[in-house]
Write an enzyme that holds these catalytic residues in place. Structure first.
Site, short mmCIF file in Angstrom:
data_model
loop_
_atom_site.label_atom_id
_atom_site.label_comp_id
_atom_site.label_asym_id
_atom_site.label_seq_id
_atom_site.Cartn_x
_atom_site.Cartn_y
_atom_site.Cartn_z
N GLY A 71 -44.09 38.38 -3.83
CA GLY A 71 -42.87 37.80 -4.39
C GLY A 71 -41.86 37.45 -3.31
O GLY A 71 -41.18 36.42 -3.39
N THR A 72 -41.75 38.28 -2.29
CA THR A 72 -40.77 38.04 -1.23
C THR A 72 -41.08 36.72 -0.53
O THR A 72 -40.19 35.90 -0.30
CB THR A 72 -40.80 39.21 -0.21
OG1 THR A 72 -40.43 40.40 -0.90
CG2 THR A 72 -39.83 38.97 0.94
N ASN A 147 -34.68 42.93 -11.91
CA ASN A 147 -35.59 44.04 -11.66
C ASN A 147 -35.00 45.40 -12.01
O ASN A 147 -35.73 46.34 -12.31
CB ASN A 147 -36.04 44.05 -10.19
CG ASN A 147 -34.93 43.75 -9.22
OD1 ASN A 147 -34.31 42.69 -9.27
ND2 ASN A 147 -34.65 44.70 -8.35
N GLN A 175 -40.27 39.74 -12.18
CA GLN A 175 -40.22 40.82 -13.18
C GLN A 175 -40.39 40.29 -14.60
O GLN A 175 -40.33 41.05 -15.56
CB GLN A 175 -38.90 41.59 -13.07
CG GLN A 175 -38.73 42.34 -11.76
CD GLN A 175 -39.64 43.57 -11.64
OE1 GLN A 175 -40.32 43.97 -12.60
NE2 GLN A 175 -39.65 44.19 -10.47
N SER A 195 -45.33 37.85 -8.55
CA SER A 195 -45.90 38.82 -7.61
C SER A 195 -47.00 39.62 -8.29
O SER A 195 -46.82 40.11 -9.41
CB SER A 195 -44.78 39.77 -7.15
OG SER A 195 -45.33 40.84 -6.41
N HIS A 197 -48.32 42.64 -7.70
CA HIS A 197 -48.25 44.09 -7.97
C HIS A 197 -47.25 44.47 -9.05
O HIS A 197 -47.14 45.64 -9.42
CB HIS A 197 -48.01 44.88 -6.68
CG HIS A 197 -46.63 44.81 -6.10
ND1 HIS A 197 -45.77 45.88 -6.17
CD2 HIS A 197 -45.97 43.83 -5.44
CE1 HIS A 197 -44.64 45.56 -5.55
NE2 HIS A 197 -44.75 44.32 -5.10
N THR A 233 -55.53 31.82 6.32
CA THR A 233 -56.74 32.10 5.55
C THR A 233 -56.38 32.90 4.30
O THR A 233 -55.62 33.87 4.38
CB THR A 233 -57.75 32.89 6.43
OG1 THR A 233 -58.01 32.08 7.58
CG2 THR A 233 -59.03 33.18 5.68
N CYS A 322 -31.51 53.09 -0.63
CA CYS A 322 -31.17 53.76 0.62
C CYS A 322 -31.09 52.68 1.70
O CYS A 322 -32.06 52.01 2.00
CB CYS A 322 -32.26 54.75 0.97
SG CYS A 322 -31.82 55.72 2.41
#
Ligand code: PLP
Length: 388
Positions: A71-72, A147, A175, A195, A197, A233, A322
């Protein structure tokens, strides 16, 4: 110890069918998809098959899908590929950092970016989008689902505004994909990010839909992969997995599984609110993806809740990140008008396809007693006489 995972907005477990689909491409089907011999043809066919599945989920042509590393990268490709120095870009203050920081980079390299606010429910006002338009506006990038809160933005209305103004529209649907309908024609976008995952495929694969005829500058240079839009690739096992996950997600949406997930989420949310006082939903009363609820609990520290629940086997996440060693309240929750202490005391519960009614019961048995215990220990909380 029993472990229940309610942090599916961070990442989702691979579905067994997805793992089975990708497994051969790690070993026996290893060809480079650009090779013309049998081995290459085999993987090329798998990649193109996956492209068809991703396109079906998004209601677009296969040729409009560009596979990326996630996604990034999809967000960065959209922002940096559709706007350049000197262009004006409109985005929102609650985007994922993949969009916000890509916009910040544009800002530093000669573009001007307008960061729109949201209201207390986490919604962008389409009127604000319209008012922010300028003659030099090139791109609008507003996410489909947030998200942290799961709040769904009025992307169709924003798509219409973009079309009327002749401005490009990108939406980060990382999301949203697989949780709600994400047909690009209905949204009216020129680019849309997904994305793997976040939809039960593995980490490290994603895709950007790029509307036919939209010129996009690649992020990096190399071979002519992905029709010269993304050199390198192909990650064949990852792409095959994303294709399979897209196929399963579409079938689940067609069956109405999203409604079952929303019912589980609502039971969790209402069950917690019925048992815990001085708590509330972040993003209440507006459309949300069925997987997500984000709750604030007064007089308590979110990190402490996450750790205490984790010790008892429940994985959730805070509305805080964080950064450089300090716990910063979430930019999304602050933009919605929460106080920093409320934002720090917010917890995101996010469900996945594997989440069961038993998992929700497990969470409901743990969360209220954990909050009560932590409040007893908290110097911020005196029963009946809150310190804050
Ligand atoms: N956009 C949103 C809304 C996200 O939630 C995420 C990940 O959390 C991303 C983009 C980045 O996706 P990836 O982890 O695949 O790079």
């Amino acid at each position: 110890m029993r472990r229940v995972y309610l942090d599916n907005n961070a990442t989702t477990p691979l579905l067994p069918e997805v793992f089975e689909a990708m497994r051969p491409y790690f070993a026996e089907r290893f060809g480079n998809a650009s090779s013309i011999h049998h081995h290459g043809q085999e993987t090329r066919a798998a990649v193109e098959n996956a492209r068809e599945s991703a396109a079906e989920l998004l209601g677009c042509r296969a040729s409009e899908i560009v596979f990326t590393s996630g996604g990034t990268e999809a967000d960065n490709l959209a922002i940096s590929g559709l706007a350049k120095g000197g262009d004006h870009v409109i985005t929102s203050s609650i985007e994922h950092h993949a969009v916000l920081h890509a916009c910040r980079h544009l800002d530093e390299t000669g573009s001007e970016v307008t960061y729109l606010p949201v209201d207390g429910r986490g919604l962008v006002d389409p009127g604000d989008v319209r008012r922010a338009l300028r003659p030099d506006t090139k791109l609008i990038s507003i996410m489909m689902a947030n998200n942290e809160t799961g709040v769904l933005q009025p992307v169709e209305e924003i798509g219409r505004i973009a079309a009327e103004a002749g401005v490009l529209f990108h939406t980060d649907a990382v999301q949203a994909a697989g949780k709600v309908a994400t047909e690009v024609v209905r949204i009216g976008c020129h680019a849309l990010s997904i994305s793997g995952h976040k939809m039960h495929a593995p980490q490290g694969v994603g895709a950007l839909y790029v509307k036919k005829g939209t010129r996009i500058q690649p992020l990096f240079y190399g071979g002519r992969h992905e029709r010269s839009r993304r050199a390198g690739t192909e990650n064949v096992p990852g792409i095959v997995a994303l294709g399979k996950a897209a196929e399963l997600a579409k079938a689940a949406l067609d069956r109405g599984d999203d409604k079952k997930m929303a019912a589980l989420r609502d039971r969790l949310e209402q069950g917690i609110l019925a048992q815990v006082d001085e708590a509330g939903v972040n993003g209440r009363g507006v459309p949300r993806v069925p997987s997500t609820t984000n709750l604030h609990f007064e007089h308590i520290d979110g990190e402490a809740i996450v750790i205490a629940l984790d010790l008892k086997g429940l994985a959730v996440s805070t509305g805080a990140a964080c950064s450089s060693g300090a716990i910063e309240p979430s930019h999304v929750l602050l933009a919605m008008g929460l106080r920093p202490d409320q934002a720090r005391a917010s917890i995101r519960f996010s469900l996945g396809k594997q989440t069961t009614a038993d998992d929700i019961d497990f969470a409901l048995a743990l969360v209220p007693e954990t909050i009560a215990r932590l409040r007893e220990l908290s110097p911020l909380y005196k029963k009946g006489t809150a310190v804050i």
